[in-house]
Scaffold this motif. Structure first.
Motif, short mmCIF file in Angstrom:
data_model
loop_
_atom_site.label_atom_id
_atom_site.label_comp_id
_atom_site.label_asym_id
_atom_site.label_seq_id
_atom_site.Cartn_x
_atom_site.Cartn_y
_atom_site.Cartn_z
N VAL A 106 23.14 -5.23 38.32
CA VAL A 106 22.38 -5.98 39.31
C VAL A 106 22.75 -5.52 40.72
O VAL A 106 23.93 -5.56 41.10
N VAL A 107 21.75 -5.11 41.50
CA VAL A 107 21.98 -4.73 42.90
C VAL A 107 21.18 -5.60 43.86
O VAL A 107 21.26 -5.43 45.07
N GLY A 108 20.39 -6.54 43.33
CA GLY A 108 19.63 -7.45 44.18
C GLY A 108 18.91 -8.49 43.35
O GLY A 108 18.59 -8.26 42.18
N THR A 109 18.69 -9.66 43.93
CA THR A 109 17.92 -10.72 43.28
C THR A 109 17.00 -11.37 44.31
O THR A 109 17.28 -11.34 45.51
N ARG A 110 15.91 -11.97 43.82
CA ARG A 110 15.02 -12.75 44.66
C ARG A 110 14.48 -13.92 43.84
O ARG A 110 14.19 -13.77 42.64
N GLY A 111 14.38 -15.08 44.48
CA GLY A 111 13.78 -16.23 43.84
C GLY A 111 14.74 -17.16 43.13
O GLY A 111 14.34 -18.20 42.61
N PHE A 112 16.03 -16.81 43.13
CA PHE A 112 17.01 -17.65 42.44
C PHE A 112 17.67 -18.67 43.37
O PHE A 112 18.29 -19.62 42.91
N GLY A 113 17.55 -18.47 44.68
CA GLY A 113 18.18 -19.37 45.65
C GLY A 113 19.17 -18.61 46.49
O GLY A 113 18.81 -18.01 47.50
N ALA A 114 20.44 -18.66 46.12
CA ALA A 114 21.48 -17.92 46.84
C ALA A 114 21.45 -16.47 46.37
O ALA A 114 22.29 -16.02 45.59
N ASP A 115 20.45 -15.72 46.84
CA ASP A 115 20.18 -14.40 46.30
C ASP A 115 21.09 -13.31 46.86
O ASP A 115 21.55 -13.39 48.00
N ILE A 116 21.29 -12.28 46.04
CA ILE A 116 21.96 -11.07 46.48
C ILE A 116 20.92 -10.21 47.21
O ILE A 116 19.93 -9.78 46.61
N MET A 117 21.13 -9.97 48.50
CA MET A 117 20.22 -9.10 49.24
C MET A 117 20.44 -7.64 48.85
O MET A 117 19.49 -6.87 48.70
N GLN A 118 21.69 -7.27 48.68
CA GLN A 118 22.03 -5.96 48.16
C GLN A 118 23.46 -5.98 47.66
O GLN A 118 24.25 -6.85 48.03
N ALA A 119 23.76 -5.05 46.77
CA ALA A 119 25.10 -4.97 46.21
C ALA A 119 25.44 -3.52 45.93
O ALA A 119 24.56 -2.70 45.69
N SER A 120 26.71 -3.21 46.00
CA SER A 120 27.18 -1.86 45.66
C SER A 120 28.46 -1.97 44.85
O SER A 120 29.23 -2.92 44.98
N GLY A 121 28.64 -0.99 44.00
CA GLY A 121 29.82 -0.97 43.13
C GLY A 121 29.79 0.27 42.27
O GLY A 121 29.06 1.23 42.56
N PRO A 122 30.55 0.27 41.19
CA PRO A 122 30.62 1.46 40.34
C PRO A 122 29.34 1.68 39.55
O PRO A 122 28.52 0.76 39.39
N SER A 123 29.15 2.89 39.08
CA SER A 123 28.02 3.20 38.22
C SER A 123 28.33 2.70 36.80
O SER A 123 29.48 2.38 36.47
N LEU A 124 27.30 2.67 35.96
CA LEU A 124 27.53 2.28 34.57
C LEU A 124 28.47 3.27 33.88
O LEU A 124 29.31 2.87 33.06
N ALA A 125 28.36 4.55 34.21
CA ALA A 125 29.26 5.55 33.61
C ALA A 125 30.71 5.27 33.99
O ALA A 125 31.62 5.40 33.15
N GLN A 126 30.96 4.87 35.24
CA GLN A 126 32.32 4.53 35.66
C GLN A 126 32.83 3.29 34.94
O GLN A 126 33.99 3.22 34.53
#
Length: 224
Positions: A106-126
């Motif tokens: 997950v790098v972003g959400t909308r419509g849930f309320g306290a939404d993530i505008m953007q996110a960064s972290g490791p890749s799935l491979a990592q």
């Protein structure tokens, strides 16, 4: 909240219609499923938890599908692919909630309320490597629509192989935990990875007040 079969199929119908190109395209689907629901009666609330899905209930749906739960909010829905922009896939629910994913993360959400505008972290491979340390960053909007950035230090741990059941089917997975601390808060994301690179199930943070969102892949690929 657990619902009887009639309500579960109605929810899946709404999801299927949301993914259709037009009301005209959706009409045959509505007619077919509406006939299947006839005589099942009104839904009734039962014990807490997600509906008990079956392969038979899913068989009529042709699109990839993820089941979404936020246990602390008693929220339950389904999402299907809605659009793609480069490496970011957007999946949407019938009630216009959206999740933005990069390789299932997950790098972003909308419509849930306290939404993530953007996110960064490791890749799935990592993450699949099951070891190492990294930074994870989430950006939210506060009540004044100002960006608030939260940074966490995270450590990966491989918890080994296990078998999990997803809609009546067994899957052999590796269980990876991602423990994060920062800004006076801590949380653990969890990932159940199949065949080295397929995210079958995950518990991923939305915000530290709500706890994790549980994401379960219930239909893998488009069906013909």
């Amino acid at each position: 909240m657990m619902f009887k079969k009639a309500f579960l199929l109605t929810g899946l119908l709404a999801l299927a219609l949301a993914g259709c190109g037009s009301e005209k395209d959706a009409a045959p689907v509505a007619k077919t499923v509406g006939a299947a629901l006839k005589g099942l009666g009104k839904p009734k609330a039962a014990a807490a938890g997600a509906p008990a899905l079956t392969q038979a209930a899913l068989a009529q749906y042709k699109t990839p599908m993820i089941m979404v739960e936020i246990p602390t909010m008693q929220l339950f829905t389904f999402v299907v692919p809605y659009g793609q922009n480069g490496s970011i896939e957007t999946w949407a629910s019938a009630d216009k909630k959206t999740l933005a994913f990069r390789d299932g993360l997950v790098v972003g959400t909308r419509g849930f309320g306290a939404d993530i505008m953007q996110a960064s972290g490791p890749s799935l491979a990592q993450i699949a490597a099951g070891q190492g340390q990294h930074k994870r960053i989430y950006v939210y909007l506060d009540g004044a629509d100002q960006s608030q950035r939260y940074e966490f230090d995270c450590v990966l741990q491989d918890r080994g192989r296990s078998n999990i059941t997803v809609v009546e089917r067994q899957h052999t997975v590796r269980h990876i935990a991602e423990s994060c601390t920062g800004k006076g808060a801590e949380f653990t994301n969890e990932y159940w990875i199949e065949n080295g690179n397929f995210l079958r199930k995950s518990n991923q943070l939305i915000n530290t007040s709500w706890g994790p969102m549980v994401l379960t892949r219930v239909i893998d690929n488009a069906r013909t």
